[in-house]
Design a protein around this motif. Structure first.
Motif, short mmCIF file in Angstrom:
data_model
loop_
_atom_site.label_atom_id
_atom_site.label_comp_id
_atom_site.label_asym_id
_atom_site.label_seq_id
_atom_site.Cartn_x
_atom_site.Cartn_y
_atom_site.Cartn_z
N TYR A 54 0.86 -1.18 0.00
CA TYR A 54 0.00 0.00 0.00
C TYR A 54 0.89 1.23 0.00
O TYR A 54 2.06 1.16 0.40
N SER B 294 -10.59 -0.86 -1.52
CA SER B 294 -9.45 -1.00 -0.61
C SER B 294 -8.36 -1.93 -1.15
O SER B 294 -7.26 -1.99 -0.58
N ALA C 144 -3.65 -1.05 -4.82
CA ALA C 144 -2.30 -1.15 -4.28
C ALA C 144 -1.37 -1.69 -5.36
O ALA C 144 -1.80 -1.99 -6.47
#
Lengths: 113, 116
Positions: free
Chosen positions: A39, A84, A87
């Motif tokens: 991340y 989410s 990344a």
């Protein structure tokens, strides 16, 4: 020496869609295979690893990968991605008795709403 | 349980200077590896320390050196800094060398080095 090729530098996908991040490796000896996620502004976190046995490996956050020895591949999949999951994802290979873990150049996964 | 910790998190150095980066491994881990990650690239193996000795080294010049202490913590030293040494330096730890049985290596959050 072993090497890793991540076939896509960037993968854009919509939320809740499936995704596959491709990884091929080359080695003349037995290998251990890994997927790591990074991340922004953080270190690498292990998603999953293949050491031996079942070729389908399940990891954290709903990810899984399949080891294919004949095609020397270790593709990462997730059936439904979330925002989410955005990344950088790295595939890595470690040969038996070699402590030099080789990483691919990374695949930037961007999940769009 | 503290993971791998690194210091400093960011630093700026001038060409020709020397830098020391520090790493404390995850509790119970005895092996420390160092990686260099240039912007937009994957990590590259610098070297690994086990039992206070350098066990394996990647394709990096002698300007890169290291040390492991009896408590398993480690330092990475880079001499005669070049602009190209600007990168994220990652420390990773494991229980024993990873090549022996695929031991998982755990990464710290890295030290960002900028050479100007």
């Amino acid at each position: 020496a072993q090497s890793v090729t991540q076939l896509d530098s960037q993968v854009p996908v919509f939320e809740e869609a499936p995704v596959e991040l491709r990884c091929n490796y080359s080695s003349s000896v037995s290998v251990y295979l890994f997927w790591y996620v990074q991340y922004p502004n953080q270190g690498l976190q292990l998603l999953l690893k293949y050491l031996s046995g079942s070729t389908l490996v399940k990891g954290i956050n709903g990810f899984e990968a399949e080891f294919n020895k004949s095609q020397t591949s270790f593709h990462l999949r997730k059936p439904s991605v979330h925002i989410s999951d955005t990344a950088e994802y790295f595939c890595a290979v470690n040969c038996y008795r070699d402590n030099d873990m080789r990483f691919g150049a990374g695949t930037r996964l961007t999940v769009k709403p | 349980d503290a993971g791998v910790t690194q210091s400093p998190t960011h630093l700026i150095k001038t060409r020709g200077q020397q830098v020391t980066l520090r790493c404390s491994p995850k509790s119970g881990h005895d092996t420390v590896s160092w990686y260099q990650q240039a912007l937009g690239q994957g990590p590259q193996f610098i070297f690994q320390y086990y039992e206070e000795e350098e066990r394996q080294r990647g394709n990096f010049p002698d300007r890169f050196s290291g040390h492991q202490f009896p408590n398993y913590s480690s330092e990475l030293n880079v001499n005669a800094l070049l602009l190209g040494d600007s990168a994220l330096y990652l420390c990773a730890s494991s229980v024993g060398p990873p090549g022996v049985s695929g031991n998982t290596i755990y990464f710290g959050e890295g030290s960002w080095l900028t050479v100007v």
